[in-house]
Design a protein around this motif. Structure first.
Motif, PDB file in Angstrom:
ATOM      1  N   LYS A   1      44.409  27.296 -15.528  1.00 20.14           N
ATOM      2  CA  LYS A   1      44.429  25.969 -14.745  1.00 20.14           C
ATOM      3  C   LYS A   1      44.836  26.535 -13.815  1.00 20.14           C
ATOM      4  CE  LYS A   1      43.009  23.445 -18.804  1.00 20.14           C
ATOM      5  NZ  LYS A   1      41.493  23.821 -19.221  1.00 20.14           N
ATOM      6  N   SER A   2      44.264  25.366 -12.655  1.00 15.41           N
ATOM      7  CA  SER A   2      44.452  25.851 -11.098  1.00 15.41           C
ATOM      8  C   SER A   2      46.309  24.985 -10.827  1.00 15.41           C
ATOM      9  CB  SER A   2      43.126  25.356 -10.470  1.00 15.41           C
ATOM     10  OG  SER A   2      44.145  23.888 -10.692  1.00 15.41           O
ATOM     11  N   VAL A   3      46.678  25.701  -9.714  1.00 11.67           N
ATOM     12  CA  VAL A   3      48.102  24.821  -9.422  1.00 11.67           C
ATOM     13  C   VAL A   3      47.922  23.505  -9.579  1.00 11.67           C
ATOM     14  CG1 VAL A   3      49.802  25.271  -7.771  1.00 11.67           C
ATOM     15  CG2 VAL A   3      49.081  27.448  -8.732  1.00 11.67           C
ATOM     16  N   ASP A   4      46.683  22.920  -8.432  1.00 12.33           N
ATOM     17  CA  ASP A   4      46.809  21.863  -8.707  1.00 12.33           C
ATOM     18  C   ASP A   4      46.391  21.278  -9.868  1.00 12.33           C
ATOM     19  OD1 ASP A   4      46.788  22.059  -5.654  1.00 12.33           O
ATOM     20  OD2 ASP A   4      44.257  22.140  -5.863  1.00 12.33           O
ATOM     21  N   ASN A   5      45.981  21.544 -10.942  1.00  8.15           N
ATOM     22  CA  ASN A   5      45.625  20.897 -11.974  1.00  8.15           C
ATOM     23  C   ASN A   5      47.174  20.451 -11.932  1.00  8.15           C
ATOM     24  OD1 ASN A   5      45.579  21.234 -15.184  1.00  8.15           O
ATOM     25  ND2 ASN A   5      43.593  19.537 -14.132  1.00  8.15           N
ATOM     26  N   TYR A   6      48.153  21.706 -12.258  1.00  5.96           N
ATOM     27  CA  TYR A   6      49.546  22.069 -12.886  1.00  5.96           C
ATOM     28  C   TYR A   6      49.768  20.901 -12.768  1.00  5.96           C
ATOM     29  CZ  TYR A   6      53.527  23.665 -14.352  1.00  5.96           C
ATOM     30  OH  TYR A   6      55.087  23.975 -14.308  1.00  5.96           O
ATOM     31  N   GLU A   7      50.317  20.662 -10.763  1.00  7.84           N
ATOM     32  CA  GLU A   7      51.366  19.459 -10.590  1.00  7.84           C
ATOM     33  C   GLU A   7      50.377  18.330 -10.366  1.00  7.84           C
ATOM     34  OE1 GLU A   7      53.660  19.741  -8.642  1.00  7.84           O
ATOM     35  OE2 GLU A   7      53.971  22.097  -8.974  1.00  7.84           O
ATOM     36  N   ALA A   8      49.150  18.137 -11.141  1.00  8.42           N
ATOM     37  CA  ALA A   8      48.129  16.701 -10.992  1.00  8.42           C
ATOM     38  C   ALA A   8      49.472  15.805 -12.009  1.00  8.42           C
ATOM     39  CB  ALA A   8      47.344  16.743 -10.750  1.00  8.42           C
ATOM     40  N   VAL A   9      49.185  16.968 -13.565  1.00 12.54           N
ATOM     41  CA  VAL A   9      49.633  16.262 -14.731  1.00 12.54           C
ATOM     42  C   VAL A   9      51.207  16.185 -14.253  1.00 12.54           C
ATOM     43  CG1 VAL A   9      50.294  17.008 -17.313  1.00 12.54           C
ATOM     44  CG2 VAL A   9      48.047  18.154 -16.201  1.00 12.54           C
ATOM     45  N   LEU A  10      51.721  16.870 -14.014  1.00 18.04           N
ATOM     46  CA  LEU A  10      52.930  16.589 -13.541  1.00 18.04           C
ATOM     47  C   LEU A  10      53.241  14.997 -12.918  1.00 18.04           C
ATOM     48  CD1 LEU A  10      54.909  19.915 -12.911  1.00 18.04           C
ATOM     49  CD2 LEU A  10      54.874  18.815 -15.402  1.00 18.04           C
ATOM     50  N   ASP A  11      52.463  15.176 -11.545  1.00 17.20           N
ATOM     51  CA  ASP A  11      52.440  14.094 -11.120  1.00 17.20           C
ATOM     52  C   ASP A  11      51.921  12.645 -12.026  1.00 17.20           C
ATOM     53  OD1 ASP A  11      52.996  15.452  -8.680  1.00 17.20           O
ATOM     54  OD2 ASP A  11      51.219  14.873  -7.876  1.00 17.20           O
TER      55      ASP A  11
ATOM     56  N   ALA B   1      52.009  31.196 -17.920  1.00 12.91           N
ATOM     57  CA  ALA B   1      51.241  31.959 -16.982  1.00 12.91           C
ATOM     58  C   ALA B   1      49.607  31.045 -16.884  1.00 12.91           C
ATOM     59  CB  ALA B   1      51.085  33.285 -17.758  1.00 12.91           C
ATOM     60  N   ARG B   2      49.432  30.504 -17.347  1.00 15.20           N
ATOM     61  CA  ARG B   2      48.463  30.152 -17.380  1.00 15.20           C
ATOM     62  C   ARG B   2      47.789  28.041 -16.236  1.00 15.20           C
ATOM     63  NH1 ARG B   2      48.829  32.935 -21.363  1.00 15.20           N
ATOM     64  NH2 ARG B   2      46.203  33.843 -21.704  1.00 15.20           N
ATOM     65  N   ASN B   3      49.284  27.504 -15.867  1.00 15.45           N
ATOM     66  CA  ASN B   3      49.516  26.264 -14.923  1.00 15.45           C
ATOM     67  C   ASN B   3      49.277  25.970 -16.067  1.00 15.45           C
ATOM     68  OD1 ASN B   3      49.801  28.571 -12.683  1.00 15.45           O
ATOM     69  ND2 ASN B   3      47.883  27.956 -12.710  1.00 15.45           N
ATOM     70  N   ILE B   4      49.393  26.178 -17.185  1.00 12.46           N
ATOM     71  CA  ILE B   4      49.290  24.014 -18.272  1.00 12.46           C
ATOM     72  C   ILE B   4      50.841  24.135 -19.383  1.00 12.46           C
ATOM     73  CG2 ILE B   4      48.854  24.693 -20.961  1.00 12.46           C
ATOM     74  CD1 ILE B   4      46.406  26.300 -20.836  1.00 12.46           C
ATOM     75  N   VAL B   5      50.670  22.986 -18.722  1.00  9.50           N
ATOM     76  CA  VAL B   5      52.417  21.677 -18.892  1.00  9.50           C
ATOM     77  C   VAL B   5      52.344  21.567 -19.785  1.00  9.50           C
ATOM     78  CG1 VAL B   5      53.056  19.516 -18.989  1.00  9.50           C
ATOM     79  CG2 VAL B   5      52.169  21.008 -16.187  1.00  9.50           C
ATOM     80  N   CYS B   6      53.990  22.657 -20.513  1.00  9.52           N
ATOM     81  CA  CYS B   6      54.440  22.664 -22.099  1.00  9.52           C
ATOM     82  C   CYS B   6      55.726  21.990 -21.858  1.00  9.52           C
ATOM     83  CB  CYS B   6      54.142  23.712 -22.224  1.00  9.52           C
ATOM     84  SG  CYS B   6      55.002  24.372 -23.946  1.00  9.52           S
TER      85      CYS B   6
END
Length: 257
Positions: free
Chosen positions: A36-46, A143-148
């Motif tokens: 995933k994109s870094v933006d997607n990763y950050e959006a999940v955490l947001d 490694a894949r910008n997935i929130v775990c």
């Protein structure tokens, strides 16, 4: 000398995990498919920081699953977690994502290995939950910008999950002391972002959040199995309304970056 050594040890303990981009570059995986994109990763955490509560559903029958989850959404939940122990979980997850994409964030739990992780991401999961601390799954996700969000029972496991790349750490099962335990651990280890599940109910969810929890997961108290068996999904919606009112009073979480 002793003071310098102690300070050095504390700094190493609190050393931040690799950020999403650095993790993707550093991990020795032969294939980084599903990245995933870094933006997607950050959006999940947001979204976790904004909403601060996740509906965690386990049902013994496939038929009850979408009805129970829809009731929780109708009651105000904007983050939901399906679990692989539910019959036809991946289909229900995919259907929910298609129906609520952009409004409700959909994840999947009871992930035990990277094959499970691949399958749920392919089905549309936006984040992954593990019941225990599994470094291989955490690192695969990082490694894949997935929130775990890995399950942890002790402060040591919480720190190890963080150091392997988990930006949120699930406290499971519940611990004696509940909110006070979370307060003590989050005060001593302020770089953690703890997500309690077991032990959180409709009345004390806000107390957990006000004592240092980043977010909470609602399982049995939200999804009352007697109500589900009786087809009383209005009760599930009422449970959701009650707990989300308590959660909103706590306000948003200040993310640790």
């Amino acid at each position: 000398m002793a003071l310098r050594s102690a300070c050095s040890s504390a700094a190493r303990l609190a050393a931040p995990r690799l950020n999403a981009a650095a993790a993707a570059a550093a991990r020795p995986f032969s294939s980084l498919d599903r990245t995933k994109s870094v933006d997607n990763y950050e959006a999940v955490l947001d979204k976790f920081a904004q909403i601060r509560a996740c509906a965690v559903l386990r049902t013994p029958t496939s038929e009850a699953c979408p009805k129970a989850m829809q009731a929780a959404i109708d009651g105000g939940f904007k983050i939901v977690e399906f679990t692989l122990t539910t019959p036809d979980c991946l289909q229900h997850l995919s259907d929910c994502r298609a129906k609520h994409d952009g409004d409700v964030m959909v994840g999947c739990g009871t992930i035990l290995n990277t094959t499970d992780a691949e399958n749920v991401i392919d089905a549309g999961a936006e984040f992954i939950i593990t019941p225990v601390m599994l470094p291989d799954v955490i690192e695969w996700c990082a490694a894949r910008n997935i929130v775990c969000v890995p399950g942890c029972q002790t402060p040591t496991e919480l720190v190890n999950a963080y150091r392997h790349g988990a930006p949120l750490q699930k406290l499971f099962p519940g611990v004696a002391g509940g909110p006070n335990w979370v307060k003590a651990v989050s005060s001593a280890l302020p770089f953690l972002s703890i997500n309690p599940t077991s032990g959180v109910d409709l009345d004390n969810a806000g107390e957990y959040l006000n004592n240092g929890a980043a977010s909470v997961g609602l399982v049995a108290p939200l999804f009352d199995q007697a109500a589900i068996a009786a087809g009383d999904f209005d009760q599930i919606a009422k449970n959701a309304e009650k707990v989300m009112a308590n959660v909103r009073e706590a306000g948003p979480y200040n993310r640790k970056k």
